[in-house]
Design an enzyme around this catalytic site. Sequence first.
Site, PDB file in Angstrom:
ATOM      1  N   SER A  67       0.791  -1.239   0.000  1.00  0.00           N
ATOM      2  CA  SER A  67       0.000   0.000   0.000  1.00  0.00           C
ATOM      3  C   SER A  67       0.819   1.283   0.000  1.00  0.00           C
ATOM      4  CB  SER A  67      -0.944   0.011   1.209  1.00  0.00           C
ATOM      5  OG  SER A  67      -2.090  -0.764   0.945  1.00  0.00           O
ATOM      6  N   LYS A  70       0.054   3.844  -2.672  1.00  0.00           N
ATOM      7  CA  LYS A  70      -0.929   4.934  -2.614  1.00  0.00           C
ATOM      8  C   LYS A  70      -0.278   6.310  -2.605  1.00  0.00           C
ATOM      9  CE  LYS A  70      -4.683   2.288  -0.444  1.00  0.00           C
ATOM     10  NZ  LYS A  70      -4.068   0.988  -0.140  1.00  0.00           N
ATOM     11  N   SER A 131      -5.695   3.777   4.708  1.00  0.00           N
ATOM     12  CA  SER A 131      -5.276   2.963   3.564  1.00  0.00           C
ATOM     13  C   SER A 131      -6.456   2.238   2.934  1.00  0.00           C
ATOM     14  CB  SER A 131      -4.203   1.946   3.985  1.00  0.00           C
ATOM     15  OG  SER A 131      -3.481   1.475   2.865  1.00  0.00           O
ATOM     16  N   LYS A 258       3.511   6.659   4.688  1.00  0.00           N
ATOM     17  CA  LYS A 258       2.603   5.577   4.311  1.00  0.00           C
ATOM     18  C   LYS A 258       3.194   4.209   4.598  1.00  0.00           C
ATOM     19  CE  LYS A 258      -1.276   4.239   2.699  1.00  0.00           C
ATOM     20  NZ  LYS A 258      -1.121   3.038   3.548  1.00  0.00           N
TER      21      LYS A 258
END
Length: 436
Positions: A67, A70, A131, A258
């Site tokens: 993720s 992203k 997320s 992130k």
Amino acid sequence: MKKLLRGLIAAMVAVLMIGGAAPAVSVAAAESSDTNLVDAKAAVAIEPTTGKVLYAKNADTVLPIASMTKMLSIELVLDAIQSGKIKWNDKVTLDKTIWSLSQDRDLSNVPLRRDGSYSVRELYDASLIYSANAAMMLLAKTVAGSQEKFVNQMTAKLKSWGITDAKIVNVTGLNNSQLKDAKVPGTGDQAENEMSAKDMAQVAQHLLKDHPEVLKTTSIPKQTFRKGTDDAINMENWDWMLKGLVSYDKNLPVDGLKTGTSDAAGDCFTGTVEKNGMRIITVVLHANGNAKTRRFDQTKKLMNHVLENWKTIKLADAGQSIKGYSNVNVNRGKERTTPIAPATKAIAVVPSDTGKQALKYTYTPAKGIKKNTVEAPVKKGTTIGHLEVTAKGDQLGFVGGAKREGITLKTTKTDEKANFFVLIFRGIGDFFGNIF
């Protein structure tokens, strides 16, 4: 007489070189001497203003990123907002595929209503803080019209930054097997996004440079999605290094960025912190260990190590010349030279025990500039060249490769072309000056 004229002409075009340095060479990140510091498959730390690599372990090895994908997707969303293509308060509705995926609580998601509509802002917050995968996919569809078109935009963006070894198959970082009907046509059933730690750091670098406002959201530890409605859900940021969360450290005021988790990627984290006047970006891919906090434990070690062992040195403010690189020769100008200076504040990032006397300067003329000479007329603000400054012996290099420019040097004054008589008398003076 002909010999004298030839001499005058030659004298008029003669120029004095400044610096005479060799062109900059782009070097991949070398290994740090203490690679055992971070217990992970790969790791890197950079200073984002310069792109200077401060630590590297397997930093060029392409690995799954989950993720953390992203960050790249959000870059494109913020680009679309900045250009006016979409607006924060635009309302977005779901198709059946994205709605179905949003109901899968085995994935990171905020449940979305099939008949509901959501603002771009709500989906953006959910994508960054929680997320939320379906929310990210809905944003991608809003920007590009389809998942496939958005993935193409992601790949094009990476190439524009000089990143060519990444593999992007979806907008979220999930394994394709988890997307079911939402898989992009032509991608493998078990495919997953992959990138090197160094390139992941470059994505974060661009995101912070292009859209620094992203930190306002990535620094939020907790937020309620659809507060005051029947769909309200508490979102706790997966970045546990934020204040109030389990891995918070008061000595490391982390404000982003992130996390990423998958079976193939393991526990990953791209973090950023600003302390003692220097911001750093760190990337840890597939942290090892049994603790649930392992990616943050390794990030803490990396951040502390870098902050203790590196510093910034100010070379010049914007518009202030750097010694040895203070002017450029002007061929046929009213003035023979014109001053040059950095376009923005110029810094060097060096080991903590480094002084200015131990700096290495590498100068590269800008495209179209012949060595260190420019043809008159030259306008104020003309890019003359780029300067790269490191500590002598430092082999860690920079992120950005051939796309990296370093410190941009521009002219600070306009120099018009000299008239014919000035050039003639200047040539005569140079000619006799060379004789005597």
